[in-house]
Design an enzyme around this catalytic site. Structure first.
Site, PDB file in Angstrom:
ATOM      1  N   GLU A  55       0.843  -1.196   0.000  1.00 39.71           N
ATOM      2  CA  GLU A  55       0.000   0.000   0.000  1.00 39.71           C
ATOM      3  C   GLU A  55       0.880   1.248   0.000  1.00 39.71           C
ATOM      4  OE1 GLU A  55      -3.096  -0.162  -1.151  1.00 39.71           O
ATOM      5  OE2 GLU A  55      -3.664  -1.474   0.505  1.00 39.71           O
ATOM      6  N   GLY A 113     -12.527   2.194  -0.875  1.00 40.35           N
ATOM      7  CA  GLY A 113     -11.157   1.769  -1.129  1.00 40.35           C
ATOM      8  C   GLY A 113     -11.079   0.625  -2.126  1.00 40.35           C
ATOM      9  N   SER A 134     -11.657   1.063  -5.425  1.00 41.84           N
ATOM     10  CA  SER A 134     -11.333   1.629  -6.734  1.00 41.84           C
ATOM     11  C   SER A 134     -12.497   1.660  -7.712  1.00 41.84           C
ATOM     12  CB  SER A 134     -10.172   0.872  -7.380  1.00 41.84           C
ATOM     13  OG  SER A 134      -9.042   1.086  -6.639  1.00 41.84           O
ATOM     14  N   SER A 135     -13.611   2.192  -7.237  1.00 44.21           N
ATOM     15  CA  SER A 135     -14.740   2.360  -8.158  1.00 44.21           C
ATOM     16  C   SER A 135     -14.350   3.301  -9.289  1.00 44.21           C
ATOM     17  CB  SER A 135     -15.956   2.902  -7.408  1.00 44.21           C
ATOM     18  OG  SER A 135     -15.586   4.007  -6.627  1.00 44.21           O
ATOM     19  N   SER A 136     -13.523   4.297  -8.998  1.00 42.86           N
ATOM     20  CA  SER A 136     -13.175   5.243 -10.069  1.00 42.86           C
ATOM     21  C   SER A 136     -12.277   4.574 -11.113  1.00 42.86           C
ATOM     22  CB  SER A 136     -12.534   6.522  -9.507  1.00 42.86           C
ATOM     23  OG  SER A 136     -11.367   6.233  -8.810  1.00 42.86           O
ATOM     24  N   GLU A 184      -7.044  10.641 -13.554  1.00 45.60           N
ATOM     25  CA  GLU A 184      -7.065  11.021 -12.134  1.00 45.60           C
ATOM     26  C   GLU A 184      -6.198  12.258 -11.898  1.00 45.60           C
ATOM     27  OE1 GLU A 184      -8.659   9.615  -9.511  1.00 45.60           O
ATOM     28  OE2 GLU A 184      -9.325   7.698 -10.314  1.00 45.60           O
ATOM     29  N   ASP A 214      -4.351   0.828  -9.209  1.00 48.67           N
ATOM     30  CA  ASP A 214      -5.787   0.551  -9.351  1.00 48.67           C
ATOM     31  C   ASP A 214      -6.161   0.318 -10.804  1.00 48.67           C
ATOM     32  OD1 ASP A 214      -5.592   1.223  -6.733  1.00 48.67           O
ATOM     33  OD2 ASP A 214      -6.658   3.118  -6.902  1.00 48.67           O
TER      34      ASP A 214
HETATM   35  C1  GLA Z   1      -5.173   4.681  -3.991  1.00 49.16           C
HETATM   36  C2  GLA Z   1      -4.394   5.073  -5.241  1.00 49.16           C
HETATM   37  C3  GLA Z   1      -3.379   3.993  -5.610  1.00 49.16           C
HETATM   38  C4  GLA Z   1      -2.503   3.617  -4.427  1.00 49.16           C
HETATM   39  C5  GLA Z   1      -3.367   3.339  -3.195  1.00 49.16           C
HETATM   40  C6  GLA Z   1      -2.533   3.122  -1.957  1.00 49.16           C
HETATM   41  O1  GLA Z   1      -5.983   3.563  -4.226  1.00 49.16           O
HETATM   42  O2  GLA Z   1      -5.282   5.275  -6.318  1.00 49.16           O
HETATM   43  O3  GLA Z   1      -2.583   4.437  -6.696  1.00 49.16           O
HETATM   44  O4  GLA Z   1      -1.543   4.600  -4.167  1.00 49.16           O
HETATM   45  O5  GLA Z   1      -4.275   4.399  -2.937  1.00 49.16           O
HETATM   46  O6  GLA Z   1      -1.778   1.973  -2.074  1.00 49.16           O
END
Ligand code: GLA
Length: 381
Positions: A34, A123, A125-127, A160, A172
């Site tokens: 992460e 968290g 990653s819907s986007s 983004e 993501d």
């Molecule tokens: C978000 C960002 C990713 C990554 C995570 C943390 O999801 O979009 O690129 O940095 O946070 O690991």
């Protein structure tokens, strides 16, 4: 009603016949790694069975017309830079169009309706799912699929950066585009080399517990975390923290702020944990995977400071119940924990975590069993 039927009906109602084509892309989990992606480190994500799905049809004009079922909102925009829509959800699609055009690709006007079941702000990653669904679709519809998958992921990431205010890494979008059923992806974010790892543990399962504390990465300290890392790398005269050892970091400790020191220390430790987890997985050593996950949580909470009270509570609770590994997942500041749970503990863990969380915070968390699935794709009509 099934998501696809719902989209099909809405599309017919808004835009009439004939039908468009269907595309989907997925949200993602990340087992470990992460805040390492923008430090040119390793990550270990996989796409999940929660998707954004769209029906799309070229309309022969230079206008894009899109309807979002979940937000119940319509947007219309042109394809020139100055045509940016005001709604934040539509800027993701506008950004994808612009980023394809900037790279010399083609985009013409189209009509689209989309919906999804990737929980928002959790968290997952819907986007990125939205970005890669449209990037993949516009590549198929207007560019004969000639834009390669690496570029599709970068198109999402640049969206983004340039249209949504989040200076994210590549994880993501990469997971959403490259996701493969039953496999996690170890990705080296420096050169985008990657390897699929089969992930089908016999005695364990992955469970997400969503605290329902909402997070918004834009304007959040996310971009600040990235700045800290870049500052430390610069003071060491290297392009990123990827090549920095703890000893090298300690050698400059007195010359950087305590905060920057702790941020960089976490990233360096996390980079090494990803490789350790991959090795442990290959040996089938899930206890070691779990220990690393708890260590990541500790680092994200104490050194990187992207956790919150509810997520610390969930990770502590998991440990107390005997869950093999648990940690905050994704950018942080809310969202969910990812838990590696022995199958025989699965039901007990969910019941206990739900009850104790609700007692303390007045609302139940949402719980999802994770199924590692395919990423961006065209669907049969
Ligand atoms: C978000 C960002 C990713 C990554 C995570 C943390 O999801 O979009 O690129 O940095 O946070 O690991």
């Amino acid at each position: 009603m099934e998501m696809k039927e719902h989209i099909r009906n809405k599309f017919a109602e808004r835009f009439g016949a004939p039908e468009g084509e269907f595309f989907a892309s997925a949200g993602r989990i990340n087992l470990i790694g992460e805040h390492t992606d923008y430090n040119e480190g390793f990550v270990f994500p996989g796409a999940i069975d929660k998707v954004i799905m769209a029906e799309i049809r070229p309309n022969g004009t230079d206008k894009v017309r899109v309807f979002s079922i979940d937000i119940d909102d319509y947007a219309e925009f042109g394809l020139r830079e100055e045509d940016a829509p005001s709604q934040s959800w539509a800027r993701y699609i506008f950004g994808i169009c612009r980023e394809i055009i900037k790279r010399g690709g083609k985009v013409q006007g189209f009509d689209a309706v989309f919906a999804g079941n990737v929980p928002l702000g959790a968290g997952l990653s819907s986007s990125a799912a939205l970005e890669s669904c449209f990037a993949f679709a516009l590549n198929e519809l207007f560019n004969d699929g000639k834009i390669d998958k690496f570029e599709l992921a970068k198109i999402g990431q640049s969206t983004e950066h340039n249209y949504c205010g989040v200076n994210c890494g590549i994880m993501d979008q990469f997971a959403s585009v490259f996701g493969k059923k039953g496999h996690l992806i170890r990705l080296d974010c420096r050169d985008l080399s990657y390897e699929y790892f089969p992930f089908a543990p016999e005695n364990h399962t992955l469970v997400l517990v969503d605290s329902r504390v909402k997070h918004e990465l834009k304007d959040s300290p996310y971009n600040k975390r990235r700045e800290s890392c870049e500052r430390v790398a610069k003071s060491l005269g290297v392009p990123s923290l990827r090549d920095v050892s703890l000893a090298e970091l300690n050698a400059v400790k007195v010359t950087i702020s305590d905060e920057d020191y702790r941020r960089a220390k976490y990233v360096i430790e996390e980079r090494d944990r990803v490789l350790a987890v991959c090795a442990a997985l290959e040996r089938g050593d899930y206890d070691e995977v779990g220990r690393m996950m708890y260590a990541t949580h500790e680092g994200l909470s104490k050194d990187y400071e992207v956790s919150c009270e509810e997520l610390d509570f969930l990770a502590d609770l998991a440990k107390e119940i005997g869950v093999t590994g648990a940690r905050i997942m994704g950018g942080g500041f809310g969202g969910c924990t990812i838990n590696l749970v022995r199958k025989d503990l699965h039901d007990k863990f969910i019941a206990e975590a739900t009850k104790r969380f609700a007692e303390k915070y007045g609302h139940e968390p949402k719980v999802y069993d994770v199924i590692i699935s395919d990423g961006a794709r065209r669907l049969e009509a």
